[in-house]
Design a protein around this motif. Structure first.
Motif, PDB file in Angstrom:
ATOM      1  N   LEU A  49     -25.576  20.815  -8.443  1.00 25.33           N
ATOM      2  CA  LEU A  49     -26.763  20.305  -7.765  1.00 25.33           C
ATOM      3  C   LEU A  49     -27.879  21.346  -7.800  1.00 25.33           C
ATOM      4  CD1 LEU A  49     -28.162  18.151  -6.087  1.00 25.33           C
ATOM      5  CD2 LEU A  49     -27.036  19.073  -4.058  1.00 25.33           C
ATOM      6  N   THR A  50     -27.530  22.599  -7.541  1.00 29.62           N
ATOM      7  CA  THR A  50     -28.527  23.674  -7.593  1.00 29.62           C
ATOM      8  C   THR A  50     -29.122  23.789  -8.999  1.00 29.62           C
ATOM      9  OG1 THR A  50     -27.380  24.901  -5.857  1.00 29.62           O
ATOM     10  CG2 THR A  50     -28.903  26.146  -7.246  1.00 29.62           C
ATOM     11  N   GLY A  53     -22.157  11.572   0.604  1.00 28.81           N
ATOM     12  CA  GLY A  53     -23.065  10.506   0.997  1.00 28.81           C
ATOM     13  C   GLY A  53     -24.505  10.980   1.063  1.00 28.81           C
ATOM     14  N   ASP A  54     -24.697  12.205   1.537  1.00 28.90           N
ATOM     15  CA  ASP A  54     -26.047  12.760   1.631  1.00 28.90           C
ATOM     16  C   ASP A  54     -26.670  12.907   0.244  1.00 28.90           C
ATOM     17  OD1 ASP A  54     -28.216  14.172   3.232  1.00 28.90           O
ATOM     18  OD2 ASP A  54     -27.667  15.746   1.831  1.00 28.90           O
ATOM     19  N   MET A  55     -25.888  13.379  -0.715  1.00 25.21           N
ATOM     20  CA  MET A  55     -26.436  13.522  -2.063  1.00 25.21           C
ATOM     21  C   MET A  55     -26.805  12.162  -2.648  1.00 25.21           C
ATOM     22  SD  MET A  55     -24.955  15.231  -5.564  1.00 25.21           S
ATOM     23  CE  MET A  55     -26.027  15.118  -7.018  1.00 25.21           C
ATOM     24  N   LEU A  56     -25.948  11.176  -2.449  1.00 24.03           N
ATOM     25  CA  LEU A  56     -26.241   9.836  -2.945  1.00 24.03           C
ATOM     26  C   LEU A  56     -27.497   9.268  -2.281  1.00 24.03           C
ATOM     27  CD1 LEU A  56     -22.590   8.454  -2.901  1.00 24.03           C
ATOM     28  CD2 LEU A  56     -24.009   8.677  -4.955  1.00 24.03           C
ATOM     29  N   TYR A  66     -31.204  12.166  -6.110  1.00 26.20           N
ATOM     30  CA  TYR A  66     -31.732  13.207  -6.993  1.00 26.20           C
ATOM     31  C   TYR A  66     -31.819  12.686  -8.422  1.00 26.20           C
ATOM     32  CZ  TYR A  66     -30.767  16.617  -3.284  1.00 26.20           C
ATOM     33  OH  TYR A  66     -30.747  17.309  -2.101  1.00 26.20           O
ATOM     34  N   GLY A  67     -32.998  12.737  -9.001  1.00 25.33           N
ATOM     35  CA  GLY A  67     -33.166  12.353 -10.390  1.00 25.33           C
ATOM     36  C   GLY A  67     -33.043  10.866 -10.658  1.00 25.33           C
ATOM     37  N   ALA A 101     -31.471   2.546 -10.244  1.00 29.88           N
ATOM     38  CA  ALA A 101     -30.472   3.624 -10.231  1.00 29.88           C
ATOM     39  C   ALA A 101     -30.310   4.185  -8.825  1.00 29.88           C
ATOM     40  CB  ALA A 101     -30.886   4.732 -11.202  1.00 29.88           C
ATOM     41  N   CYS A 102     -31.409   4.329  -8.104  1.00 29.69           N
ATOM     42  CA  CYS A 102     -31.347   4.806  -6.723  1.00 29.69           C
ATOM     43  C   CYS A 102     -30.671   3.762  -5.835  1.00 29.69           C
ATOM     44  CB  CYS A 102     -32.741   5.131  -6.209  1.00 29.69           C
ATOM     45  SG  CYS A 102     -32.776   5.856  -4.561  1.00 29.69           S
TER      46      CYS A 102
END
Length: 324
Positions: free
Chosen positions: A59-60, A89-92, A96-97, A102-103
């Motif tokens: 992620l970084t 869940g937070d990343m989803l 990101y990107g 897709a989101c």
């Protein structure tokens, strides 16, 4: 250095490996952190902690798809680890990107993750997190989640800010202002900026433009490179049809930060339309619709532009599509 010495003696020392990865991250050495995390996974392919650390380092490094895959593997290895699932869940949720469909797909996956979290460990945070990834028009279930959170933590700023956002979406602007102001007035809350953004939008819809502008100004003074704030102030000025040069400068600044964001392109196109710059407006509306083909505001705006340029048939087609 101590971690490196330990790993020279025992390359499978998990504590030393994790320690060195964290040290690399703290020292802003993402490439070394990622390389170490990959070794960690290679040595411990069935260890959820290893996959989770790999996800962090990916992620970084902005390798978002690979980070999601690592989180999925970690979640499969530790399906009852609520903390891990919350991170996933937070990343989803943040997409990101990812944009558009897709989101939406990531939010659907996050919804399933938060269902599991709540089954394992129901907390106010989990209920609010789940409310945020429900479909935008699913007001009843969003409210149910937020109410559940507030029943557990009546003064929780995260929950109150989420309720303010929901009230804004439901066009209950006065109530949104009340909730948002309650959070802002606490001053030491980490959700103050989010609440102020909600209030700025609500004031705008209430036609309390000076109050809305004051909130946008405060947000931008604190975070001058925040694209959403710049776009929000640009849109406010555009709707007032005042200070259009300043509105255009904000829109340009937002797009310099995020050049392919459909909503920002739509804002600039609207400003250009109001300034009579029809060719520029058409170009930006086309770019916005390339990103989000069913964006009603851009279809409507492009229809107006085309009609003004004499393309009546094409303009009417866009206007009809916008009204569907």
């Amino acid at each position: 250095e101590a971690f490196s010495q330990s790993l020279e003696l025992h390359s499978d020392n998990q504590i030393a490996r994790e320690g060195r990865i964290r040290a690399y991250e703290m020292n802003k050495q993402p490439d070394k952190a990622l390389a170490d995390a990959q070794i960690y996974v290679r040595l411990n392919p069935d260890l959820a902690d290893a996959q989770q650390m790999l996800a962090h380092t990916l992620l970084t490094a902005k390798k978002y798809d690979e980070a999601l895959d690592a989180f999925r593997k970690a979640a499969a290895l530790a399906p009852d680890n609520a903390d891990l699932l919350n991170e996933f869940g937070d990343m989803l949720t943040r997409c990101y990107g990812a944009t558009g469909a897709a989101c939406d797909k990531q939010h659907a996956e996050a919804l399933a993750i938060y269902d599991k979290v709540i089954a394992i460990e129901p907390t106010a945070h989990a209920y609010i997190a789940r409310s945020q990834v429900r479909p935008p028009d699913d007001f009843d279930l969003k409210k149910k989640d937020i109410d559940a959170a507030l029943s557990m933590a009546p003064d929780d700023d995260y929950a109150l800010t989420a309720r303010a956002s929901l009230l804004l979406a439901q066009k209950n602007y006065a109530a949104a202002v009340k909730d948002a102001t309650g959070v802002i007035d606490r001053r030491d809350t980490e959700y103050g900026d989010t609440a102020r953004k909600v209030r700025a939008y609500a004031y705008g819809y209430l036609k309390q433009y000076d109050l809305a502008l004051a909130d946008w100004d405060a947000l931008i003074a604190a975070s001058p490179d925040e694209d959403v704030y710049l776009n929000g102030r640009a849109w406010l000025r555009a709707t007032r049809n005042l200070d259009l040069d300043k509105a255009l400068a904000d829109a340009d600044a937002a797009l310099k930060i995020s050049p392919d964001t459909a909503a920002f392109l739509d804002t600039r196109a609207f400003i250009e339309l109001r300034m009579g710059r029809l060719d520029a407006a058409l170009s930006d509306y086309d770019a916005a619709l390339k990103q989000t083909p069913d964006l009603a505001a851009s279809l409507y705006g492009r229809g107006l532009v085309k009609r003004r340029q004499g393309q009546t048939k094409d303009g009417d087609a866009d206007l009809a599509a916008a009204r569907k």
